[in-house]
Scaffold this motif. Structure first.
Motif, PDB file in Angstrom:
ATOM      1  N   LEU A   1       0.828  -1.198   0.000  1.00 59.42           N
ATOM      2  CA  LEU A   1       0.000   0.000   0.000  1.00 59.42           C
ATOM      3  C   LEU A   1       0.871   1.260   0.000  1.00 59.42           C
ATOM      4  O   LEU A   1       0.580   2.245  -0.670  1.00 59.42           O
TER       5      LEU A   1
ATOM      6  N   ILE B   1      -0.123   4.179 -14.029  1.00 57.37           N
ATOM      7  CA  ILE B   1      -0.161   4.409 -12.584  1.00 57.37           C
ATOM      8  C   ILE B   1      -1.278   3.580 -11.966  1.00 57.37           C
ATOM      9  O   ILE B   1      -1.097   2.885 -10.972  1.00 57.37           O
ATOM     10  N   PHE B   2      -2.436   3.653 -12.616  1.00 60.33           N
ATOM     11  CA  PHE B   2      -3.590   2.934 -12.089  1.00 60.33           C
ATOM     12  C   PHE B   2      -3.298   1.444 -11.970  1.00 60.33           C
ATOM     13  O   PHE B   2      -3.517   0.832 -10.934  1.00 60.33           O
TER      14      PHE B   2
ATOM     15  N   VAL C   1      -0.703   0.739  -9.128  1.00 59.21           N
ATOM     16  CA  VAL C   1      -1.268   0.920  -7.797  1.00 59.21           C
ATOM     17  C   VAL C   1      -2.308  -0.158  -7.522  1.00 59.21           C
ATOM     18  O   VAL C   1      -2.370  -0.744  -6.439  1.00 59.21           O
ATOM     19  N   PHE C   2      -3.109  -0.426  -8.528  1.00 62.63           N
ATOM     20  CA  PHE C   2      -4.127  -1.463  -8.467  1.00 62.63           C
ATOM     21  C   PHE C   2      -3.486  -2.814  -8.105  1.00 62.63           C
ATOM     22  O   PHE C   2      -3.896  -3.491  -7.169  1.00 62.63           O
TER      23      PHE C   2
ATOM     24  N   HIS D   1      -2.262  -2.989  -4.587  1.00 62.45           N
ATOM     25  CA  HIS D   1      -3.358  -3.182  -3.644  1.00 62.45           C
ATOM     26  C   HIS D   1      -3.847  -4.620  -3.651  1.00 62.45           C
ATOM     27  O   HIS D   1      -4.143  -5.188  -2.595  1.00 62.45           O
TER      28      HIS D   1
ATOM     29  N   ASP E   1      -3.965  -6.976  -0.455  1.00 65.88           N
ATOM     30  CA  ASP E   1      -5.150  -7.708   0.001  1.00 65.88           C
ATOM     31  C   ASP E   1      -4.850  -9.195   0.128  1.00 65.88           C
ATOM     32  O   ASP E   1      -5.212  -9.846   1.114  1.00 65.88           O
TER      33      ASP E   1
ATOM     34  N   ARG F   1      -2.745  -9.895   3.082  1.00 67.82           N
ATOM     35  CA  ARG F   1      -3.477  -9.805   4.339  1.00 67.82           C
ATOM     36  C   ARG F   1      -4.290 -11.075   4.580  1.00 67.82           C
ATOM     37  O   ARG F   1      -4.261 -11.660   5.647  1.00 67.82           O
ATOM     38  N   ASP F   2      -4.986 -11.485   3.530  1.00 65.50           N
ATOM     39  CA  ASP F   2      -5.805 -12.689   3.685  1.00 65.50           C
ATOM     40  C   ASP F   2      -4.951 -13.903   3.978  1.00 65.50           C
ATOM     41  O   ASP F   2      -5.287 -14.732   4.823  1.00 65.50           O
TER      42      ASP F   2
END
Lengths: 504, 280, 318
Positions: free
Chosen positions: B204, B255-256, B259-260, B263, B267, B270-271
């Motif tokens: 992030l 960029i999108f 960054v996407f 993320h 995620d 984290r999971d």
């Protein structure tokens, strides 16, 4: 071909202007002009403001004894109706306009001129233009309607400097910084920071019947795209600093009027002559041949610029025709000069630019690219504006720089402050007794022929010594809704609205 | 099954996270092999090919100086990834150090370090980055430092929080009672346990770093021209969004996507790292 | 509770002092001279020295900071070097604009993000979940100035629905007021939507997996009842914390949005003031931002414990 095309366009504009006069309508009263400013003004105080946007606002509120004509080549009466200059060029006597009142109702007299002058010259006051009047020895007011300036030495450009003497009323109780009072066509009403500045029509303005507008509202809008959309959607009806790439589009829009002049706005590539390799005139000359002025005019200005050799515009009486076309795009010649100067393999240097002037960054990119072809490796450094001033102007900590320069009427304005030893604006630190003497003599010479000869020499020297080489003269471009009439553009960024009216 | 295997299994079940990894790998390839992949010199102008729309010659069109946008984006991936990686390295190392010291030793040191993070937190992030850039002067490397500093408090907080949880657990107390030195405990027991939360945050933070570089470029404080960063391409191209939309569209997409992807990886991590997550 | 709040308020002091001192030092370290930006580039060294003295900039930095601090305690924020307006007046004129924008952006993003967050949690791993999750990521992944200009081109230029810039006073009509607010709030809120939505989703997921929800389901309560009455309440608690943080971020994030939309807030003021080296203005804006950030976090923490009394107030929380 491109140059011819451009001239044609200017010609067409002139015809349109001429037709406008033929079918001139009777001006209508009323309406509000909503104007975009390129950014927030620094201060409303005309004696302290140092920004173009500040000037664009206060020039509608306050006036001077004299004001330049639209061509910027002569001074016209404003608060002075006429003046006489003594034979020796040392005494200027001004007859003041009568029946003029300030926005607060106070009548305008010679005491106001003296008061304004003393305010600027007060050593404890942070005036922006005190240095414009260093030649004045004394100022006197023999009566209410006369002001006399006594100069310490003849100064050919004195009248043009007088524009900076903005007249405010002789009244200590007025806080000029918060509530500017003047004699101009519009009176200051309010300034809400970041939001707007409102001026209201001054009904007792001395120039009968003017102004026509009820109010002028200024809004600071730094983002070009936002400003353009506001103009196109009717949120604004007047903008300045139109991006070059949008000129053609706006000119096609029948709801809009575009104003263009090729004036005294110019770009140059400057060198720190104290730093090797730029201490060598041959290297500096070589740089002059590295600039593809035609390509820059087309790629960066969409054709709204003309190649430049020197600060003073080619149409000016003091322009030396002998220097025309000295520097052209010729990398081979540049390479030759570098070899002659002892840098056959090139060198590395920095170009300092500022994001405040984004077009100049692109120029730097093109010049750096041309440099790579002949082994000169330029690194571009963007400095935020205050830092740029600190490093380039104050400290002289740079190799080369590119920045926009604007303004100038008298030839003195184009040369003395930029090239005389010790002047703050002599960014490039080029200084020789010979050039200093020429600049001083040209200032003091009384006849235009004499001055012209000296300025010719000065231009020869500057072209040869090349402390800076010029890139282009830029067009200044403004736009309004098409029902906005009567605006006349000068060669500078002036936005005076005394003659403007809205056809509604 | 070892912890890593379990992690890998959990992570690879998350198709979106795998997609994220694929995108980032693709970018890494672009960055590493930019000179071979880019069809043109990214800083070479061509006045005769200004503002050309996407064609077979110029996949993504050209900018106002006629430079090939596709090549600039490929080379720009180097800058964006560098900014992300270096900034986050600065932020994680400094932040984790602060967090560990604060969390493990507690007391006055903890209060002091936490007040410092409070101070950094209380600055608006973009303003702080601008101020740091103003002091350091503009360069791509300084952007990395500025973004790194801005992100320090977040890592410090996260590390401290997870250390507070770990510190009082039995095995740490056992180690302490056995006389193991602090450094040993920190390295052997505390850091590995705090790392999970940090790892999630890393992706992030990288995403954030890339966006801040764009914001700084908008203000002229980012990457220096003519070097192509995605942010500076967006910044210079934004005036041409009507006439030459491709000039901003493609760097914007780059960029999108990056960054996407970051993320998605975040995620997924984290999971995968959270034992509570139920695999479905 | 009261002692906790008092203690927290007391802790504000070192933070604000630290913020002001850091800002002060950063400004002094920044190249560029306020005197030159006041006098203009052509100022002579003598003039520069004179104005530096007049502004007290010739004193050692700690003396300058001491003077500034002393004035602050007397409620005097100073006078802007540039506009010569009292800084308090500038803040009074511009802070409300930023606050409005921030609140509007947060409201807008909360109203969108929380329902979407809940929906995606309930419909986990469906097409709807993936679509909305991608949309949320889209929001976090767009550079804000680019999105802002896009909004202006679409909604102002092409559709003509909303004005492209500026703020309209209440006095000019509520409709007009909101029309001006829409685009900047959208641009600023986009980032928050993504962040909040993702947060709501994950805390919902966590709550749904817990025992009492299973019990509620087992008892045969309708799914709506389970979600709305049991899961949502608990899931929203952590979301409130994030909202508190978002206020701080939105204040900072508005720097660029305000400039693009010419929105007369303090973010844009700060940007101009930094560029002009207008020290008193920068100091005031940063301080106020910090104050709002810290206070909003305090309020959130208090709300947090109030909503959920099970949470013990940690002594270390600050």
């Amino acid at each position: 071909m491109r140059l011819v095309g451009q001239n044609t366009r200017v010609f067409i504009v002139l015809i349109v202007v001429a037709l406008g006069f033929v079918f001139a309508q009777e001006p209508k009263y009323g309406g509000t002009l909503t104007v975009a400013l390129h950014g927030e003004i620094d201060t409303i105080d005309p004696h302290q403001s140092v920004t173009i946007v500040g000037n664009q606002v206060y020039q509608n509120i306050v006036e001077s004894l004299v004001t330049p004509n639209a061509n910027l080549d002569a001074m016209e009466p404003e608060l002075a109706t006429d003046w006489t200059i003594s034979e020796d060029g040392l005494t200027y006597t001004f007859n003041l306009r009568q029946g003029v009142t300030f926005h607060n109702g106070q009548p305008f007299t010679s005491a106001d001129v003296i008061y304004s002058y003393n305010r600027i010259m007060n050593p404890d006051f942070p005036a922006a233009d005190a240095s414009s009047f260093t030649m004045v020895e004394a100022i006197e007011a023999p009566d209410e309607n006369t002001v006399v300036f006594k100069l310490a030495y003849p100064f050919g450009a004195f009248l043009s400097k007088l524009e900076q003497l903005w007249i405010i009323p002789n009244d200590e109780s007025i806080d000029v910084e918060q509530n500017l009072v003047g004699t101009g066509p519009f009176a200051f009403k309010e300034w809400i920071s970041g939001d707007h500045i409102t001026l209201e029509r001054f009904a007792n303005y001395w120039d009968n019947g003017k102004p026509y507008l009820d109010a002028v509202v200024y809004r600071p809008i730094p983002e070009d795209a936002t400003k353009l959309v506001e103009l196109q959607t009717g949120g604004l009806n007047f903008i300045s600093n139109v991006p070059y790439k949008d000129v053609a589009k706006l000119e096609q829009d029948t709801n809009l009027t575009v104003y263009r002049t090729l004036g005294v706005v110019r770009d140059h590539f400057g060198f720190n002559v104290n730093k090797p390799p730029f201490d060598n005139a041959l290297v500096r000359q070589a740089m002059g041949y590295l600039i593809d002025r035609e390509a820059i005019a087309e790629a960066i200005f969409e054709g709204h610029a003309q190649p430049a050799q020197i600060a003073i515009p080619e149409s000016h009486w003091a322009f030396n025709p002998a220097i025309a076309n000295t520097y052209t795009y010729d990398p081979a010649k540049a390479k030759e000069l570098l070899t002659e100067a002892g840098y056959p393999d090139g060198f590395s240097a920095t170009i300092k630019v500022s994001p405040t002037y984004p077009l100049e960054i692109k120029m730097a990119e093109l010049i750096a690219e041309a440099g790579r072809e002949i082994g000169v490796n330029f690194e571009i450094i963007q400095l935020e504006w205050s830092t740029w001033i600190d490093e380039v102007v104050s400290k002289g900590d740079f190799d080369t720089e590119i920045v926009l320069i604007s303004g100038g009427m008298d030839p003195d304005d184009f040369f003395y402050q930029w090239h005389h030893s010790g002047e703050v604006f002599n960014l490039w630190r080029y200084s020789t007794p010979e050039l200093d003497k020429m600049l001083e003599d040209a200032r003091k010479a009384s006849s235009q022929e004499e001055r012209k000869a000296l300025y010719y020499q000065i231009q020869d020297t500057l072209i040869k010594e090349a402390p800076m080489v010029h890139i282009v003269y830029n067009e200044s471009i403004m736009a309004s809704a098409s029902n906005v009439k009567g605006f006349v553009m000068t060669g500078r960024e002036d936005m005076t609205f005394k003659d403007v009216w809205i056809d509604q | 099954m070892s912890g890593f295997h379990k992690f890998r299994k959990r992570f690879s079940r998350n198709h979106l996270a795998v997609l994220g990894v694929a995108i980032i790998l693709l970018l890494l390839v672009c960055a590493l092999f930019a000179p071979w992949l880019a069809p043109y010199d990214p800083i070479k102008s061509n006045i005769r090919a200004r503002l050309e729309p996407p064609t077979l010659q110029h996949f993504f069109g050209t900018d106002d100086l006629g430079r090939d946008i596709f090549s600039r984006i490929i080379f720009g991936s180097r800058i964006s990834l560098q900014v992300g990686l270096v900034a986050v390295s600065i932020a994680t190392s400094a932040g984790m150090l602060m967090g560990i010291l604060a969390g493990y030793f507690g007391g006055f040191l903890d209060s002091l370090l936490m007040r410092i993070t409070d101070i950094l937190f209380a600055f608006p992030a973009v303003l702080l980055a601008i101020a740091i850039m103003a002091v350091l002067g503009p360069s791509t490397f300084n952007v990395m430092i500025a973004v790194g500093i801005v992100y320090i408090p977040i890592f410090a907080r996260i590390t401290r929080a997870s250390i507070l949880v770990v510190r009082n657990q039995d095995y740490v107390e056992a180690a302490q009672s056995l006389g193991v030195r602090s450094a040993g405990i920190i390295f052997r027991h505390i850091i590995p346990n705090a790392l999970d939360a940090v790892i999630v945050q890393i992706s992030l933070a990288m995403a954030f770093a890339i966006l801040v570089e764009a914001a700084l470029s908008f203000l002229g404080l980012g990457t220096q021209p003519p070097d192509p960063s995605w942010g500076s391409m967006l910044s210079f191209g934004r005036q041409y969004m009507l006439e030459a939309p491709w000039w901003t569209l493609f760097p914007g997409l780059a960029i999108f996507l990056t960054v996407f992807a970051l993320h998605l990886i975040g995620d997924g991590l984290r999971d995968a790292l959270d034992p509570k997550t139920v695999l479905e | 509770m009261t002692t906790y709040i008092i203690k927290r308020l007391f802790l504000l002091v070192p933070v604000l002092l630290g913020v002001s001192l850091t800002t002060f030092l950063l400004l002094r370290l920044t190249p560029g001279d306020p005197a030159t930006s006041i006098l203009g580039v052509q100022a002579t060294p003598v003039e520069v020295a004179r104005i530096r003295k007049a502004l007290g900039l010739d004193k050692p930095w700690y003396v300058q900071y001491g003077i500034w601090l002393g004035n602050i305690f007397q409620g005097d924020l100073g006078v802007s070097y540039q506009s010569k307006k009292p800084v308090a007046e500038l803040v009074r004129q511009r802070f409300p604009a930023t606050l409005e924008l921030t609140v509007a952006a947060l409201l807008f993003s909360t109203l969108l993000a929380i329902p979407i967050g809940i929906l995606t949690a309930i419909k986990r791993n469906t097409a709807a979940d993936h679509a909305f999750t991608s949309f949320g990521l889209f929001g976090i992944s767009m550079p804000d100035f680019w999105f802002a200009i896009l909004l202006i081109l679409v909604f102002s230029l092409y559709l003509g629905w909303f004005p492209a810039s500026g703020r309209s006073p209440w006095a000019a009509g509520i409709g007009k007021y909101f029309k001006h607010l829409v685009l900047p709030a959208l641009a600023l809120g986009l980032f928050n939507i993504g962040a909040l939505m993702r947060f709501t989703r994950s805390s919902m997921l966590e709550v749904i997996g817990q025992d009492y929800i299973r019990t509620a389901r087992a008892k045969g309560l309708s799914e709506n009842r389970v979600v709305l009455h049991h899961a949502l309440r608990n899931a929203l608690i952590p979301t409130i914390t994030v909202l508190g943080l978002q206020i701080g971020y939105a204040l900072g994030g508005s720097v660029i949005i305000e400039q693009v939309f010419a929105w007369p807030g303090i973010g844009w003021l700060a940007l101009t003031a930094i560029n002009q080296r207008d020290y008193p203005v920068v100091m005031a804006v940063v301080l106020i931002n910090a104050l709002v950030f810290v206070l909003s976090n305090l309020i959130v923490d208090v709300l947090y414990t109030w909503v959920n009394p099970r949470i013990r107030i940690s002594e270390e929380a600050a």
